[in-house]
Scaffold this active site. Structure first.
Site, PDB file in Angstrom:
ATOM      1  N   MET A 121      -7.361  24.540  -9.282  1.00  0.00           N
ATOM      2  CA  MET A 121      -8.149  25.768  -9.441  1.00  0.00           C
ATOM      3  C   MET A 121      -9.590  25.517  -8.991  1.00  0.00           C
ATOM      4  O   MET A 121     -10.481  25.245  -9.794  1.00  0.00           O
ATOM      5  CB  MET A 121      -8.088  26.243 -10.894  1.00  0.00           C
ATOM      6  CG  MET A 121      -6.661  26.455 -11.382  1.00  0.00           C
ATOM      7  SD  MET A 121      -6.553  26.989 -13.107  1.00  0.00           S
ATOM      8  CE  MET A 121      -7.133  25.511 -13.945  1.00  0.00           C
ATOM      9  N   ASP A 122      -9.814  25.625  -7.701  1.00  0.00           N
ATOM     10  CA  ASP A 122     -11.096  25.257  -7.103  1.00  0.00           C
ATOM     11  C   ASP A 122     -11.927  26.501  -6.780  1.00  0.00           C
ATOM     12  O   ASP A 122     -11.394  27.491  -6.271  1.00  0.00           O
ATOM     13  CB  ASP A 122     -10.831  24.465  -5.814  1.00  0.00           C
ATOM     14  CG  ASP A 122     -12.071  23.768  -5.297  1.00  0.00           C
ATOM     15  OD1 ASP A 122     -13.058  23.678  -6.048  1.00  0.00           O
ATOM     16  OD2 ASP A 122     -12.063  23.329  -4.131  1.00  0.00           O
ATOM     17  N   GLY A 123     -13.221  26.458  -7.085  1.00  0.00           N
ATOM     18  CA  GLY A 123     -14.117  27.520  -6.656  1.00  0.00           C
ATOM     19  C   GLY A 123     -14.707  28.372  -7.758  1.00  0.00           C
ATOM     20  O   GLY A 123     -15.359  29.384  -7.469  1.00  0.00           O
TER      21      GLY A 123
END
Length: 296
Positions: free
Chosen positions: A47-49
């Protein structure tokens, strides 16, 4: 006339509820069509960003992670409606402890709040009968977060319908090292037991010596059995948001034949269309992936 605003609000709420029901029905119909093809049993998410999302929209610190949690709840619902049994999320890396102490504490507070929310009656855990595992070095967490995680695992231990694996205080290097250590300990214990049996039987021959040498070796299966992720099959698809293609020390052991998907959207922007695209690509490549697995 004074009642008019109230009537408009009630009417607006009724319309919103109707639209939500229509959307849910349409989504389930779409899932039924997609289910005519092979459905992955295990999806993993990096879960990047979240922080970039907050900065992009001018939000205060922590708001990006809250938006990311909302996106996660929607994604879990989609996955379980589609018939995907296992979902793994990379919630917090061991490397994340290197961030500023204030940010780490803020994330721990948010994590504690969200872990506790999993036990609420209306939570997705009770809605879908989810068994929850927390994977990682839980000793690195503070007492409150660790106790909450252990409580969730204990309460959901009898659930078997679907599984959620939350990687927290985790990285793949640590998981592999711990698995090797456990394998060494188990092999040593087996050798000790074997030595006691051998002492009782002094007539052992060369074949017994060969067996002893075999017992000394750590086999691949020994390490795999001691991996924390051994409670689930290897992921079929790994989705990392924000367009990044790095695994960031996540499930390195388990993703040798996993299909990778890296949409450009930041995690809070991830939605149904991204999941559908990943599953459709999986279905298109399924025959090749199966051949690869049989060759190993």
């Amino acid at each position: 006339m004074a009642e008019l605003p109230g009537q408009i609000r009630r009417m607006s709420g009724g319309i919103s509820q109707l639209l939500e029901q229509i959307y849910g029905f349409s989504r389930r119909c779409l899932f039924r069509v997609i289910s005519m093809g092979p459905i992955p049993s295990h999806l993993a998410f990096i879960m990047d960003g979240n922080r970039r999302y907050a900065k992009k929209h001018g939000l205060e610190d922590g708001s990006g992670h809250k938006a990311g949690f909302s996106a996660l709840m929607s994604m879990l619902q989609y996955c379980y409606e589609l018939g995907i049994k296992y979902v793994t999320i990379y919630a917090f890396s061991i490397d994340n402890f290197r961030r500023q102490p204030e940010e780490v504490q803020s994330l721990m507070d948010l994590m504690l709040e969200k872990i506790k929310s999993l036990l609420e009656k209306e939570s997705i855990v009770h809605q879908y009968g989810i068994r929850v595992y927390f994977i990682g070095n839980l000793a690195l967490l503070n007492d409150q977060v660790r106790a909450a995680a252990e409580k969730v695992m204990k309460i959901t231990a009898k659930n078997s319908r679907v599984v959620l694996l939350i990687c927290i205080a985790y990285n793949s290097t640590n998981e592999i090292v711990q698995a090797v250590k456990k394998s060494c300990i188990n092999t040593s214990d087996n050798m000790e037991a074997y030595g006691n049996d051998k002492h009782e039987d002094r007539d052992s021959d060369i074949e017994g010596t060969d067996m002893e040498n075999q017992e000394k070796r750590i086999q691949l299966v020994d390490i795999e059995e001691n991996m924390q992720m051994s409670v689930a099959p290897n992921p079929d698809i790994l989705i990392r948001s924000s367009g990044e293609t790095r695994l960031s020390n996540f499930l390195l052991w388990q993703t040798g034949n996993t299909q990778l998907f890296s949409p450009a959207s930041l995690w809070p922007e991830i939605g149904l269309r991204h999941l559908l695209w990943a599953v459709l690509n999986f279905q298109r490549n399924q025959s090749y992936l199966e051949k690869r697995k049989k060759q190993l």
